[in-house]
Design a protein around this motif. Structure first.
Motif, PDB file in Angstrom:
ATOM      1  N   ASP B 325       0.118  45.781  -8.010  1.00 56.01           N
ATOM      2  CA  ASP B 325      -0.006  44.464  -7.402  1.00 56.01           C
ATOM      3  C   ASP B 325       1.034  44.279  -6.293  1.00 56.01           C
ATOM      4  OD1 ASP B 325      -1.662  42.372  -7.439  1.00 56.01           O
ATOM      5  OD2 ASP B 325      -0.761  41.317  -9.129  1.00 56.01           O
ATOM      6  N   GLN B 326       2.201  44.914  -6.467  1.00 60.88           N
ATOM      7  CA  GLN B 326       3.253  44.759  -5.463  1.00 60.88           C
ATOM      8  C   GLN B 326       3.053  45.692  -4.277  1.00 60.88           C
ATOM      9  OE1 GLN B 326       6.531  44.710  -8.708  1.00 60.88           O
ATOM     10  NE2 GLN B 326       7.483  43.885  -6.850  1.00 60.88           N
ATOM     11  N   MET B 327       2.312  46.783  -4.487  1.00 57.71           N
ATOM     12  CA  MET B 327       2.169  47.786  -3.429  1.00 57.71           C
ATOM     13  C   MET B 327       0.796  48.443  -3.539  1.00 57.71           C
ATOM     14  SD  MET B 327       4.811  50.836  -2.604  1.00 57.71           S
ATOM     15  CE  MET B 327       4.945  51.488  -0.953  1.00 57.71           C
ATOM     16  N   VAL B 328      -0.165  47.929  -2.769  1.00 59.96           N
ATOM     17  CA  VAL B 328      -1.537  48.371  -2.933  1.00 59.96           C
ATOM     18  C   VAL B 328      -1.739  49.824  -2.465  1.00 59.96           C
ATOM     19  CG1 VAL B 328      -2.475  47.607  -0.727  1.00 59.96           C
ATOM     20  CG2 VAL B 328      -3.911  47.516  -2.771  1.00 59.96           C
ATOM     21  N   ALA B 329      -0.788  50.307  -1.654  1.00 66.31           N
ATOM     22  CA  ALA B 329      -0.872  51.712  -1.232  1.00 66.31           C
ATOM     23  C   ALA B 329      -0.922  52.653  -2.428  1.00 66.31           C
ATOM     24  CB  ALA B 329       0.313  52.070  -0.333  1.00 66.31           C
ATOM     25  N   LEU B 330      -0.316  52.238  -3.526  1.00 65.92           N
ATOM     26  CA  LEU B 330      -0.325  53.079  -4.724  1.00 65.92           C
ATOM     27  C   LEU B 330      -1.759  53.290  -5.237  1.00 65.92           C
ATOM     28  CD1 LEU B 330       2.742  51.597  -6.650  1.00 65.92           C
ATOM     29  CD2 LEU B 330       2.650  53.617  -5.167  1.00 65.92           C
ATOM     30  N   ALA B 331      -2.554  52.216  -5.184  1.00 66.54           N
ATOM     31  CA  ALA B 331      -3.948  52.336  -5.625  1.00 66.54           C
ATOM     32  C   ALA B 331      -4.727  53.280  -4.712  1.00 66.54           C
ATOM     33  CB  ALA B 331      -4.619  50.974  -5.644  1.00 66.54           C
ATOM     34  N   VAL B 332      -4.358  53.261  -3.430  1.00 65.71           N
ATOM     35  CA  VAL B 332      -5.053  54.129  -2.477  1.00 65.71           C
ATOM     36  C   VAL B 332      -4.727  55.604  -2.750  1.00 65.71           C
ATOM     37  CG1 VAL B 332      -5.248  54.739  -0.029  1.00 65.71           C
ATOM     38  CG2 VAL B 332      -5.096  52.326  -0.719  1.00 65.71           C
ATOM     39  N   LEU B 333      -3.465  55.878  -3.069  1.00 64.32           N
ATOM     40  CA  LEU B 333      -3.023  57.273  -3.188  1.00 64.32           C
ATOM     41  C   LEU B 333      -3.208  57.888  -4.572  1.00 64.32           C
ATOM     42  CD1 LEU B 333       0.263  57.135  -1.061  1.00 64.32           C
ATOM     43  CD2 LEU B 333      -1.925  58.176  -0.419  1.00 64.32           C
ATOM     44  N   MET B 334      -3.237  57.017  -5.601  1.00 64.42           N
ATOM     45  CA  MET B 334      -3.192  57.604  -6.955  1.00 64.42           C
ATOM     46  C   MET B 334      -4.356  58.544  -7.287  1.00 64.42           C
ATOM     47  SD  MET B 334      -3.922  54.247  -9.325  1.00 64.42           S
ATOM     48  CE  MET B 334      -5.575  53.516  -9.345  1.00 64.42           C
ATOM     49  N   PRO B 335      -5.581  58.295  -6.758  1.00 69.15           N
ATOM     50  CA  PRO B 335      -6.638  59.259  -7.112  1.00 69.15           C
ATOM     51  C   PRO B 335      -6.373  60.663  -6.571  1.00 69.15           C
ATOM     52  CG  PRO B 335      -7.599  57.237  -6.258  1.00 69.15           C
ATOM     53  CD  PRO B 335      -6.133  57.185  -5.963  1.00 69.15           C
ATOM     54  N   ILE B 336      -5.593  60.770  -5.501  1.00 70.79           N
ATOM     55  CA  ILE B 336      -5.304  62.097  -4.943  1.00 70.79           C
ATOM     56  C   ILE B 336      -4.512  62.930  -5.943  1.00 70.79           C
ATOM     57  CG2 ILE B 336      -4.146  63.341  -3.076  1.00 70.79           C
ATOM     58  CD1 ILE B 336      -4.742  61.015  -1.238  1.00 70.79           C
ATOM     59  N   VAL B 337      -3.504  62.305  -6.551  1.00 67.51           N
ATOM     60  CA  VAL B 337      -2.681  63.032  -7.525  1.00 67.51           C
ATOM     61  C   VAL B 337      -3.541  63.493  -8.699  1.00 67.51           C
ATOM     62  CG1 VAL B 337      -0.685  62.915  -9.052  1.00 67.51           C
ATOM     63  CG2 VAL B 337      -0.661  61.686  -6.872  1.00 67.51           C
ATOM     64  N   ALA B 338      -4.375  62.563  -9.215  1.00 66.24           N
ATOM     65  CA  ALA B 338      -5.205  62.900 -10.373  1.00 66.24           C
ATOM     66  C   ALA B 338      -6.217  63.986 -10.023  1.00 66.24           C
ATOM     67  CB  ALA B 338      -5.915  61.647 -10.871  1.00 66.24           C
ATOM     68  N   SER B 339      -6.793  63.890  -8.835  1.00 65.99           N
ATOM     69  CA  SER B 339      -7.811  64.849  -8.424  1.00 65.99           C
ATOM     70  C   SER B 339      -7.241  66.259  -8.280  1.00 65.99           C
ATOM     71  CB  SER B 339      -8.424  64.368  -7.114  1.00 65.99           C
ATOM     72  OG  SER B 339      -9.126  65.402  -6.490  1.00 65.99           O
ATOM     73  N   MET B 340      -6.058  66.338  -7.643  1.00 61.11           N
ATOM     74  CA  MET B 340      -5.434  67.663  -7.498  1.00 61.11           C
ATOM     75  C   MET B 340      -5.054  68.219  -8.868  1.00 61.11           C
ATOM     76  SD  MET B 340      -5.461  68.534  -4.324  1.00 61.11           S
ATOM     77  CE  MET B 340      -4.160  69.718  -3.981  1.00 61.11           C
ATOM     78  N   GLY B 341      -4.553  67.356  -9.739  1.00 57.61           N
ATOM     79  CA  GLY B 341      -4.198  67.807 -11.085  1.00 57.61           C
ATOM     80  C   GLY B 341      -5.428  68.297 -11.837  1.00 57.61           C
ATOM     81  N   GLY B 342      -6.515  67.559 -11.734  1.00 57.62           N
ATOM     82  CA  GLY B 342      -7.741  67.935 -12.424  1.00 57.62           C
ATOM     83  C   GLY B 342      -8.266  69.279 -11.949  1.00 57.62           C
ATOM     84  N   ASN B 343      -8.204  69.490 -10.644  1.00 58.06           N
ATOM     85  CA  ASN B 343      -8.704  70.758 -10.106  1.00 58.06           C
ATOM     86  C   ASN B 343      -7.824  71.936 -10.493  1.00 58.06           C
ATOM     87  OD1 ASN B 343     -11.141  70.854  -8.183  1.00 58.06           O
ATOM     88  ND2 ASN B 343     -10.234  68.841  -7.908  1.00 58.06           N
ATOM     89  N   ALA B 344      -6.521  71.751 -10.384  1.00 59.57           N
ATOM     90  CA  ALA B 344      -5.610  72.843 -10.751  1.00 59.57           C
ATOM     91  C   ALA B 344      -5.745  73.142 -12.239  1.00 59.57           C
ATOM     92  CB  ALA B 344      -4.178  72.469 -10.398  1.00 59.57           C
ATOM     93  N   GLY B 345      -5.890  72.092 -13.045  1.00 63.17           N
ATOM     94  CA  GLY B 345      -6.060  72.291 -14.485  1.00 63.17           C
ATOM     95  C   GLY B 345      -7.339  73.042 -14.797  1.00 63.17           C
ATOM     96  N   THR B 346      -8.404  72.707 -14.081  1.00 65.51           N
ATOM     97  CA  THR B 346      -9.684  73.384 -14.291  1.00 65.51           C
ATOM     98  C   THR B 346      -9.583  74.859 -13.898  1.00 65.51           C
ATOM     99  OG1 THR B 346     -10.850  71.327 -13.858  1.00 65.51           O
ATOM    100  CG2 THR B 346     -12.141  73.337 -13.727  1.00 65.51           C
ATOM    101  N   GLN B 347      -8.856  75.140 -12.832  1.00 65.84           N
ATOM    102  CA  GLN B 347      -8.674  76.546 -12.429  1.00 65.84           C
ATOM    103  C   GLN B 347      -7.994  77.343 -13.545  1.00 65.84           C
ATOM    104  OE1 GLN B 347      -6.466  76.092  -8.748  1.00 65.84           O
ATOM    105  NE2 GLN B 347      -8.315  76.308  -7.501  1.00 65.84           N
ATOM    106  N   THR B 348      -6.858  76.840 -14.018  1.00 67.73           N
ATOM    107  CA  THR B 348      -6.139  77.549 -15.072  1.00 67.73           C
ATOM    108  C   THR B 348      -6.989  77.658 -16.329  1.00 67.73           C
ATOM    109  OG1 THR B 348      -3.994  76.813 -14.267  1.00 67.73           O
ATOM    110  CG2 THR B 348      -4.099  77.492 -16.556  1.00 67.73           C
TER     111      THR B 348
END
Lengths: 463, 463
Positions: B325-348
């Motif tokens: 609520d204090q910083m909407v940029a966080l909502a914009v960026l957070m899916p990037i972190v999750a997406s990269m994590g999901g892909n790297a996890g799937t690779q391993t």
């Protein structure tokens, strides 16, 4: 769903059968440490070359080095054939040149080809130099065919018979032949121009009367493999038509070799392995024995593509940042829509990619399959849309928020079906391997559509 | 990354070789529409049963129905064997009972078993009833072995020889035998208790002198298959040891049948197909000819699991809603972190699941592989963390936001390596198929860790 409990059952025996015995490995490493050559040779004696190769891949580099030094001249060429590419290069470096030459000389020429094609120039020459002249020529001829072609897979030794021969002629010929191939299951009938016209199994030959013409006992299924055919198509033909061996012909249709099913099975296995790795975004030639640097390289490409697509999806969110600013619940819920879309899209994509690979998806049934996928997407969209609508409505106490996420979920799952089907079909049409490249495009579509629909609808209806 | 361009190359010929000719299909459908039986039979004559089965799967149900009615008594039992389960049931419904009986009677008993095991009770009985007594007993005996066991795969017909025979004895026996199996590649040597002790290829038999004892020309590699062994292990053994046929023994070690490589290849192909579908969360027995309802069922399970894990991840976001609520940029960026994590996890995860399946990952090398995966995660985390830090810092003009997403990305990719390796290993240890169940757990870990680290760090450092 009655298959659930069955799905979770683990196959019996899976982990024990054919796994290297832990005690045997410990005993071998112990013998290596003690430098007890006699014990090592005795322990390795009962192992198949493929199992020794597995062992060498699984122990660490120092142990491997010590084992090979101690094992010395016992080292068999077949072990080299069975090794993973990366470990194989290391082992060739370590091997005494004389032992290497000896090991390679024992191999069939098609195995030497298989071994050489993955090696660097200097190692290739060391091995070619170790071969006898006739073998070297055979290997060099095979290497002249393109990589991954039938020409690389085939063995040049075949048994052929003129098409007018009888069973008796063939048996007499075989009984008196100076040298027969190590491995053969069929006698191939050829016409005077050496074009193969049929095949007779040895079993059938043995059980037929001497005066029966070979022509009368040929196999019903007879597939001729062009020498430049892709090995993947060769494997497909063996699997589809249950072939055991098949004649290979040159551009003029003349018999120049044969491929046997065990080689086709190896290709099938490798192709599957590559497909699974590709679909997960791992370089297709990865193996457990890759170095850290090789593994980083093999995965960074896909992660980079994924970063770009994730940023694209974030741009969509950014476009709606004012909406999120007014209602933070949207930020909480939006990953659910994208995640469901991504998963449904991956399901459709996997089914489509596999159906393309197995040649089950053709212009005959493409429209029907597309329609089925859209229907499945809509039905699952309805099911999970309603579920999620109820969850969201109760969670945040805003019924309309539930309606918004429900509709967004339904439409996203339909888009996932369209993308999951259309993208691999399109890639295949323009000549890009759909197994490799579909993933990032499909999830981009589902992310972008999911975020856009959910945030757009929310901005329009709720605010 | 020098493999990139190679990765994107599509194999030549892939789409053309062995695909049903579009014109031939059109001509066949045309003949069906015109009710021209003679033309239909002529057009179908050159097709292999496997290709006819593919054709029947690809055309729609009405055309299929009409084709089968018109084709009538020409319908071959082998076509049934080659059909997908779902379509096969439909075809059996449509077939005239007399044609069905005739078709089934032509089949080898192991093919009948394969056909029966997927059918419902009444259809099973119709087919069993059509068999001759001896065949029915053989089929019923095979069905008494557990589904997916060597007993279901094997053919009972084998050629055996006492271990003391010479080449001449064996050849005379084969030449005079009343009936030999349709398919055999080896003569199995047995001791007086009928235990198999070695095998001789027909090729070797043909090329050896009559006075040579069979014992002296046995194959170096000899694997005996227990009748209750899982078919997946059978396929593994054929692939690992390059077997062509192998003797099957009962609990007392007596020879009771043989398995040939073409059956092992079919199993290998099916298992791979199932693994790919499972890893994408599609029911393993799915096929293109499933009805819409079957397809919805086959995918809803995984989507439901995914919904739960997505909600779990949303709870983490909800926990930090005040921060967003204090910083909407966080909502914009957070899916990037999750997406990269999901892909790297799937690779391993994919690499780990495959290595477990191919028995390449053992207690010998588990720690080394884990360490490699963590290192790869850390290096890719550093690479993409720094990249994303720069992107975010410039995008939003807040350098510390860049630092936060960079660190979150690095740590999430390390967590993805841990989860992608640890979860399949754990599932395998407790007896759950890692190919099936790892996916949802791994992405839950990466989503939860990714959102938690990014939003937590942001709340702590930025606000």
């Amino acid at each position: 769903m009655e298959t659930d409990s069955k799905q979770f059952e683990h196959e019996p025996h899976r982990d024990d059968a054919y796994e290297l015995d832990r005690k045997a490995v410990a005993a071998i490493l112990d013998a290596v440490e003690r430098g007890d050559r006699e014990a090592l040779v005795a322990l390795m004696e009962p192992l198949h070359a493929a199992d020794i190769a597995d062992l060498l891949e699984q122990i660490d580099a120092d142990d491997r080095d010590a084992l090979i030094q101690l094992y010395g001249p016992e080292f068999d060429g077949d072990i080299l054939s069975e090794l993973d590419e990366g470990v194989r290069e290391d082992v060739i470096e370590i091997l005494n040149p004389q032992v290497l030459a000896e090991a390679v000389r024992e191999l069939e020429s098609d195995d030497v080809v298989d071994l050489l094609e993955d090696l660097e120039e200097p190692q290739q020459e060391a091995i070619l130099g170790a071969l006898e002249d006739a073998d070297r020529v055979a290997v060099e001829q095979a290497l002249a065919y393109p990589e991954g072609s039938a020409g690389r897979l085939m063995q040049r030794e075949v048994v052929m018979a003129p098409e007018h021969w009888t069973v008796g002629d063939a048996i007499d010929y075989l009984r008196n032949a100076e040298e027969l191939p190590e491995q053969f299951y069929h006698v191939f009938l050829v016409d005077p121009r050496l074009h193969p016209v049929g095949s007779v199994t040895l079993g059938r030959l043995m059980s037929s009367r001497r005066d029966v013409p070979l022509k009368d006992i040929t196999e019903e299924v007879f597939q001729v493999i062009p020498v430049d055919q892709d090995e993947e198509d060769v494997a497909y033909a063996f699997n589809q038509y249950h072939l055991i061996s098949a004649p290979v012909v040159d551009g003029e249709g003349r018999l120049i070799g044969q491929i046997t099913i065990d080689d086709a099975m190896t290709v099938l296995d490798e192709e599957h392995e590559e497909d699974i790795l590709r679909m997960a975004g791992v370089a297709e030639d990865s193996s457990l024995s890759d170095t850290i640097f090789e593994a980083v390289q093999g995965r960074a490409t896909w992660l980079f593509v994924n970063l770009l697509t994730a940023i694209l999806a974030s741009l969509v969110i950014d476009y709606f940042s004012a909406t999120i600013d007014q209602m933070v619940a949207l930020a909480v819920l939006m990953p659910i829509v994208a995640s469901m879309g991504g998963n449904a899209g991956t399901q459709t994509m996997t089914v489509t990619v596999r159906a393309i690979a197995t040649r089950d998806l053709t212009s005959q049934n493409a429209l029907r399959v597309l329609w089925r996928e859209i229907s499945v997407g809509a039905l699952n969209g309805l099911l999970f849309g309603v579920t999620m609508a109820l969850v969201a409505a109760f969670w945040f106490g805003v019924p309309m928020l539930g309606a918004v996420i429900g509709v967004a979920m339904l439409l996203t799952l339909v888009a996932a079906a369209l993308g999951g089907f259309g993208i691999p079909m399109l890639l295949d049409r323009i000549g890009i391997d759909p197994a490799l490249a579909s993933g990032p495009f499909v999830t981009t579509v589902t992310d972008v559509v999911g975020f856009f629909l959910f945030l757009g609808l929310a901005g329009w209806i709720l605010l």
